[in-house]
Design an enzyme around this catalytic site. Structure first.
Site: not given
Ligand code: SAH
Length: 480
Positions: A91, A97, A100, A338, A359, A408, A435
């Site tokens: 790139c 930027c 990356c 989540y 969520e 998650d 993550c």
């Molecule tokens: N498991 C899903 C989303 C993961 S990302 C997938 O794989 O697509 C994390 C998610 O947590 C997001 O959708 C975000 O909106 C949500 N989130 C963030 N803070 C939160 C909270 N305090 N309680 C519940 N969900 C939450």
């Protein structure tokens, strides 16, 4: 020599130039080396320097810019002996930027660095023994093609010195926009993303529309979101604006709707003075309020504001790992916390008794419910609420006792109130999708102190060329 003089000599100062070897890297892409004065005692490990744009294995000349007490930041002046892991970034704006951080490092070395980061966090923050961590580690899931993988780009909009509209990416550690629509992460059909961005930029320039200025909080267009369904080739454009209307929108819609595959054009209103990109309300201007994509043989509808994994080719491997770790037989009660638009919930529901998803985003929950209906899955229930308050308060009627819990969370990890409730609920297995290895390791420490053992984990690269890494971990309840 007096003591004071000796102490002063031992310090590194701004503008000092020196030659160092880069022996490590952080995941922000900074090379890390140690500066040692010639007269320093051999046992002294040296002063840690972070050097942007230097990669592990480089020998280079650097200049100290910001010396702090225990470490400092230095500027790369010249690579005197390039590392064998150094590659030429494809790139042209890789250095300016901020997107990356690792593009100058060979891909194999990138994944090694990411896996090491997980291991180091589990040892340093999670207080696990290194040999134990290595025993539990499973093969890292690398990407086959680490470029052109993203299904979503969020372009900030601003104005250049010449007064023209700029749409591109933020430079590293700043909010200066590098004008560019060509991105080596965006894909697979980068041409289409370019066409969309170019249309919007030309439109703003032609019609002299105002663009948002972060300093004053004035101006209309803030961001352009472009998202596509990798397996369906459906495209979405959402313009995030600081206002209630977009002058001349019919003309822009006419242009954008002609683009092949365009399925959804919308406006999102964000009048807040904040770094949060999207506001609460979205209005569809043309097409549907969502696009559809598939993962495996499950279809998902995705609204502009809902979270959706950005790397479709890797998502399937990530979710298969979750499925394997969950070890379902068809009878289990599963909580998917989540859950976003219910992607993991639906993936698991085929082999579970019942899945309960929680969520915080009401829009994502609407998508999740629609996705369950779309795929004819009846053994799933979704609740909108913050996991740390909804789950502790829910009670057994809303959330029956779980056999398996999947979490998650975003980068900040799980809230302690939620972890306490999870431990109290006492599922047999917990599958933690993370993550951010640092917050994962913090939560690992808590779970290990509360009756769980870490059974298996594997890193997964969802974000090639960047410093981010995903990790799936399985915990098993220890029978006392
Ligand atoms: N498991 C899903 C989303 C993961 S990302 C997938 O794989 O697509 C994390 C998610 O947590 C997001 O959708 C975000 O909106 C949500 N989130 C963030 N803070 C939160 C909270 N305090 N309680 C519940 N969900 C939450």
């Amino acid at each position: 020599m007096g003591r004071k003089k000796a102490a002063e000599d031992a310090l590194w100062k701004k503008d000092d130039e020196l030659e160092i070897e880069i022996t490590d890297m952080d995941t922000d892409g900074n090379g890390i080396g140690r500066a040692r004065k010639d007269n320093a005692p051999v046992e002294e490990s040296g002063y840690t320097l972070f050097v942007k744009d230097a990669v592990i294995g480089d020998k280079c000349r650097v200049k100290i810019m910001r010396p702090k007490k225990n470490y400092g930041y230095a500027k790369l002046l010249e690579v005197t002996e390039p590392s064998k892991y150094r590659v030429k970034p494809p790139c042209p704006v890789a250095r300016q930027c901020g997107g990356c951080q690792l593009m100058s490092l060979s891909y194999d070395k990138q994944t090694e660095l990411k896996e090491n980061k997980i291991i180091r966090c589990l040892v340093g923050i999670g207080h696990m023994k290194e040999e134990e961590v290595l025993k539990k580690k499973e093969d890292f899931l690398s990407m086959k093609e680490p470029y052109f993988y993203r299904n979503k780009a969020l372009f900030p909009v601003g104005r250049g010195r010449n007064g023209k509209c700029k749409i591109g990416f933020y430079a590293s550690h700043s909010h200066t926009i590098v004008d560019c629509e060509e991105c080596y992460l965006q894909g697979p059909d980068m041409e289409k993303t370019k066409e969309i961005v170019k249309s919007v930029r030309d439109f703003v320039n032609r019609h002299n529309l105002s663009v948002y200025d972060e300093k004053t909080g004035t101006g209309l267009l803030r961001h352009v979101l472009v998202r596509s369904g990798f397996f369906t080739n459906q495209w979405m454009v959402c313009l995030i604006i600081n206002g209630m209307s977009f002058p001349g929108q019919e003309l822009l819609i006419e242009e954008l709707s002609k683009i092949e595959g365009m399925a959804s054009i919308s406006l999102n209103y964000n009048m807040e003075d904040t770094n949060v990109v999207m506001g609460e309300h979205t209005a569809t201007l043309w097409g549907q309020p969502y696009i559809t994509d598939t993962i495996g043989d499950i279809s998902y509808r995705i609204s502009p504001v809902s979270f959706y994994q950005v790397n479709p080719k890797q998502t399937i491997h990530l979710y298969r790992t979750v499925l394997e770790y969950a070890g379902l037989t068809g009878k289990e009660t599963v909580w998917d916390l989540y859950c976003g638009i219910g992607t993991i919930s639906l993936f698991l529901s085929r082999v579970a008794g019942h899945v309960y998803g929680v969520e915080v985003s009401p829009q994502a929950i609407e998508d999740a419910r629609e996705n369950a209906r779309l795929n004819g899955m009846e053994n799933v229930t979704f609740y909108a609420g913050a996991a740390e308050s909804f789950v502790p308060d829910a009670g057994e009627t809303l959330l029956p006792k779980p056999d398996v819990i999947v979490v998650d969370p975003p980068r900040k990890g799980c809230d302690i109130l939620l972890l306490n409730t999870i431990v109290k609920a006492g599922p047999d297995r917990i599958v933690y999708v993370s993550c951010d290895p640092a917050t994962l390791a913090r939560d690992v420490e808590m779970l290990l102190r509360n009756g769980y053992g870490l059974e298996r984990f594997r890193g997964c690269d969802m974000f090639g060329m960047t410093g981010h890494v995903e990790c799936v971990t399985l915990f098993q309840r220890k029978d006392i």
